[in-house]
Design a protein around this motif. Sequence first.
Motif, PDB file in Angstrom:
ATOM      1  N   VAL A  31       1.062  -0.905   0.369  1.00  0.00           N
ATOM      2  CA  VAL A  31      -0.159  -0.072  -0.353  1.00  0.00           C
ATOM      3  C   VAL A  31       0.695   1.103  -0.238  1.00  0.00           C
ATOM      4  CG1 VAL A  31      -1.801   0.821   1.213  1.00  0.00           C
ATOM      5  CG2 VAL A  31      -2.344  -1.220   1.035  1.00  0.00           C
ATOM      6  N   LEU A  32       1.664   1.286   0.998  1.00  0.00           N
ATOM      7  CA  LEU A  32       2.816   2.334   1.152  1.00  0.00           C
ATOM      8  C   LEU A  32       3.271   2.652   0.018  1.00  0.00           C
ATOM      9  CD1 LEU A  32       3.953   4.737   2.271  1.00  0.00           C
ATOM     10  CD2 LEU A  32       5.887   2.921   2.996  1.00  0.00           C
ATOM     11  N   LEU A 143      -2.781   7.794   2.822  1.00  0.00           N
ATOM     12  CA  LEU A 143      -1.836   7.030   3.775  1.00  0.00           C
ATOM     13  C   LEU A 143      -1.997   7.037   5.356  1.00  0.00           C
ATOM     14  CD1 LEU A 143       1.947   8.000   3.422  1.00  0.00           C
ATOM     15  CD2 LEU A 143       1.199   8.640   5.535  1.00  0.00           C
ATOM     16  N   THR A 144      -2.298   9.492   6.322  1.00  0.00           N
ATOM     17  CA  THR A 144      -2.570   9.296   7.230  1.00  0.00           C
ATOM     18  C   THR A 144      -3.567   8.534   7.515  1.00  0.00           C
ATOM     19  OG1 THR A 144      -3.827  10.934   7.200  1.00  0.00           O
ATOM     20  CG2 THR A 144      -1.035  11.364   7.297  1.00  0.00           C
ATOM     21  N   THR A 145      -4.850   8.174   7.174  1.00  0.00           N
ATOM     22  CA  THR A 145      -5.351   7.250   7.816  1.00  0.00           C
ATOM     23  C   THR A 145      -5.071   5.727   7.816  1.00  0.00           C
ATOM     24  OG1 THR A 145      -7.084   7.230   5.373  1.00  0.00           O
ATOM     25  CG2 THR A 145      -6.975   8.321   6.924  1.00  0.00           C
ATOM     26  N   THR A 146      -4.593   5.093   6.790  1.00  0.00           N
ATOM     27  CA  THR A 146      -3.952   3.950   6.545  1.00  0.00           C
ATOM     28  C   THR A 146      -3.056   3.129   7.250  1.00  0.00           C
ATOM     29  OG1 THR A 146      -4.500   3.824   4.484  1.00  0.00           O
ATOM     30  CG2 THR A 146      -2.939   2.131   5.128  1.00  0.00           C
ATOM     31  N   PHE A 147      -2.628   4.255   8.119  1.00  0.00           N
ATOM     32  CA  PHE A 147      -1.041   3.988   9.032  1.00  0.00           C
ATOM     33  C   PHE A 147      -1.213   5.181  10.217  1.00  0.00           C
ATOM     34  CE2 PHE A 147       0.895   3.277   4.433  1.00  0.00           C
ATOM     35  CZ  PHE A 147       1.133   2.343   4.673  1.00  0.00           C
ATOM     36  N   ARG A 153       3.487   5.343  11.438  1.00  0.00           N
ATOM     37  CA  ARG A 153       3.060   7.544  10.369  1.00  0.00           C
ATOM     38  C   ARG A 153       4.535   7.631  10.344  1.00  0.00           C
ATOM     39  NH1 ARG A 153      -1.887  10.935  12.101  1.00  0.00           N
ATOM     40  NH2 ARG A 153      -2.764   9.308  11.465  1.00  0.00           N
ATOM     41  N   ASP A 154       5.077   7.795  11.049  1.00  0.00           N
ATOM     42  CA  ASP A 154       5.838   8.159  11.078  1.00  0.00           C
ATOM     43  C   ASP A 154       7.407   8.013   9.856  1.00  0.00           C
ATOM     44  OD1 ASP A 154       5.536  10.171  12.923  1.00  0.00           O
ATOM     45  OD2 ASP A 154       7.071   9.364  14.851  1.00  0.00           O
ATOM     46  N   ARG A 155       7.300   6.483  10.052  1.00  0.00           N
ATOM     47  CA  ARG A 155       8.022   5.615   9.061  1.00  0.00           C
ATOM     48  C   ARG A 155       7.667   5.658   7.974  1.00  0.00           C
ATOM     49  NH1 ARG A 155       9.425  -0.866   8.738  1.00  0.00           N
ATOM     50  NH2 ARG A 155      11.177  -0.781   7.418  1.00  0.00           N
ATOM     51  N   ALA A 156       6.511   5.480   7.327  1.00  0.00           N
ATOM     52  CA  ALA A 156       5.150   6.286   6.482  1.00  0.00           C
ATOM     53  C   ALA A 156       5.660   7.465   5.621  1.00  0.00           C
ATOM     54  CB  ALA A 156       4.196   5.510   6.124  1.00  0.00           C
ATOM     55  N   LEU A 157       5.703   8.358   6.492  1.00  0.00           N
ATOM     56  CA  LEU A 157       5.490   9.715   6.000  1.00  0.00           C
ATOM     57  C   LEU A 157       7.134  10.575   5.749  1.00  0.00           C
ATOM     58  CD1 LEU A 157       3.295  11.960   8.256  1.00  0.00           C
ATOM     59  CD2 LEU A 157       3.643  12.008   5.831  1.00  0.00           C
ATOM     60  N   GLY A 158       7.962   9.918   6.422  1.00  0.00           N
ATOM     61  CA  GLY A 158       9.362   9.768   6.007  1.00  0.00           C
ATOM     62  C   GLY A 158       9.820   9.141   4.736  1.00  0.00           C
ATOM     63  N   ILE A 159       9.287   7.682   4.126  1.00  0.00           N
ATOM     64  CA  ILE A 159       9.756   7.463   3.473  1.00  0.00           C
ATOM     65  C   ILE A 159       9.349   7.996   1.540  1.00  0.00           C
ATOM     66  CG2 ILE A 159       9.243   5.284   1.503  1.00  0.00           C
ATOM     67  CD1 ILE A 159       9.103   3.429   3.827  1.00  0.00           C
TER      68      ILE A 159
END
Length: 486
Positions: A31-32, A143-147, A153-159
Motif C-alpha cells: 500500500v505504501l 496514507l495518514t488514515t491507513t497508518f 506513520r512516522d516511517r510512512a511519511l519518512g519514506i
Amino acid sequence: MAIESPTPAPPVLPAPAPPAPARLSGRARLVLLVLCAAQFMVSLDFSVLNVALPVLGADLGLSRSGLQWAITAFALPSGGFLLLFGRIADLYGRRRLFLTGLAVFGAASLLATLAWNPAAFLAGRALQGLGAAVIVPTGMSLLTTTFPEGPQRDRALGISGTLLSLGFTVGMVAGGTLTDTLGWRSTMGLLTVASAGVLAAAPVLLTESRTPDRPRLDVPGAVTVTGGLLALIYALSTAAGHGFGRVDVQAALVAGVVLLAAFGVIESRASAPLVSLPMLRRRTVAFGNLGGLLTFSMMSTVVFVLTLYLQEVLDLSAFGTGLVFGVQGLASVVAGMYAPRVIGRLGARRTLSLSLLGQGLFIAALLGLGAHSGVWLAAVAVSLASMCHLGAIIAYGLTVTSGVPDAEQGLATGLVTTTQQVGLTVGIPLLGVLATTQDSLLGGVRTVVAVAAALLVVTAAVVAAGTYARSSRNRSDLGSPATTRS
C-alpha cells in the motif's frame, strides 16, 4: 453476629490497545509503495520537463515566452484545486477520487506525449495539473488514515517525503538523459507508463475511506479559495517572465487577495466550511505550514539558480549539472532513512525548527561561490541543505496532521499539500527574478542565496517560538513536566 457486606470488586477497565508496531506488514508495504509511487510521479512531473523545454519549443513552435506556460499550465490547476479536491475526497471517498486522479493524469500525459501543436500540449499539461491536484491530497489522506499515528506513520511519511524530494532531483537528471537519447516526448511518455502501473495496482490494494457523515459541500468557499489561489499562482508565474508591471499581473494579484479575504469571511459563517478556521488557529497547523512553505519555496529557488550558475557561469555540461544534483538526491535518501529516528528523539516540532535552521545555514555557505570555482562547494552545501530540507518536509507533515481526527485528515493533508504546491510555485517567481534580471548572474545568484538563507533562519526562530508556546501550554494543562512528543 453481624455479617459484613463484601467489598465491591473494582470495575474492570478495558485494556488499552497495544501501540501499532513500527514494522510494516507485507500488505502495508505494498500500500505504501503504491501511494509513494503516485507522489513520486507527481514530483517527477515538476522537473522532468524543465531541461527539455528548448527542444520542445523548437519542435512545437512555442516562443520563449510561451515555454513558460508549459510550467504554468501545470502549476495553476495543481495548486489551485488542492483544497477543493481534498475536501471532496473526505466527503465522497478518498480511494475513488485517487483512482480518478490517476486516470486523468495518465490520459493527460498521453495527450502531452502525442501533442501535435502547442494548444494540445498545453491542454495536456493543464489536465496533468488537474490530476495532480486530485492525487496529492487524496494520496496523503489515504496514507495518514491507513497508518496509525506513531511509529508506523512516522516511517510512512519518512519514506514518502524522501521520494517526494528525490522525485524532483531524479526528474532533473532523467529529463536531460531522456531528451538527449529519445527526445522530449519520452519525458511525458515516462509519466504515462508510470501512471498506468500505479492505476493497475491501486484498486487491488487500497480500501475506501471517507468521513462518517456527509455535510454539504461549501460551494462559495470552494469558488473563492480556488479562484484566489489560481489568481495568485498565475500572477506570480507570469511575473517571473514579464515582471510585475503588466496589467494582467497586477489585476490577478488584487483579485487573488480579494478572493482569499472573501474566503476567510465565508468560512467564518459557513455551517460546513471547506476549511475549519479553528483548525487554522491551531499553532501546529499555522506554524507547521509556515515552515513547510519556506522549506519548499527556498529549496526549489536555490536549485533553480544553482542550475543557472553551474551551466552559465562555470560552463558545466548538462550531464555534469545532473551529477551535482544526483549527489543531492542521494543525500535526501540518507536523510529519509534517519529523519524518523531524529523525530522520535526530538519530536516533530523541534525537528522542524532545527531543520529549517540547518537548511538556512548550509544555503548561506553558497555565498562562497566564485566565478571560476564552486562545483564542490555547490555539491556539498546543496546536499547538506537538502538533508535538512527533507527533515523539515517530514516534520512539518507530522506537525500539521498529528492529533487531527481521521474525519478531518483530508482537510489537514490538503493544507499540507497546498503549502507544498504553492511553495514550489511561488519561490522561483519571487526570488528567481533577482538572479535573472541583474547584470551579473553570479551577483544575482548570491543575492538569492542571501535572501533565502535569511528567510529560513528567521522562519526557524518563528516556528520554534510558536510551537514552543503550544508545547508549554500542553505541559501546563497536563500538570506534568513531561515533554510532549509532537
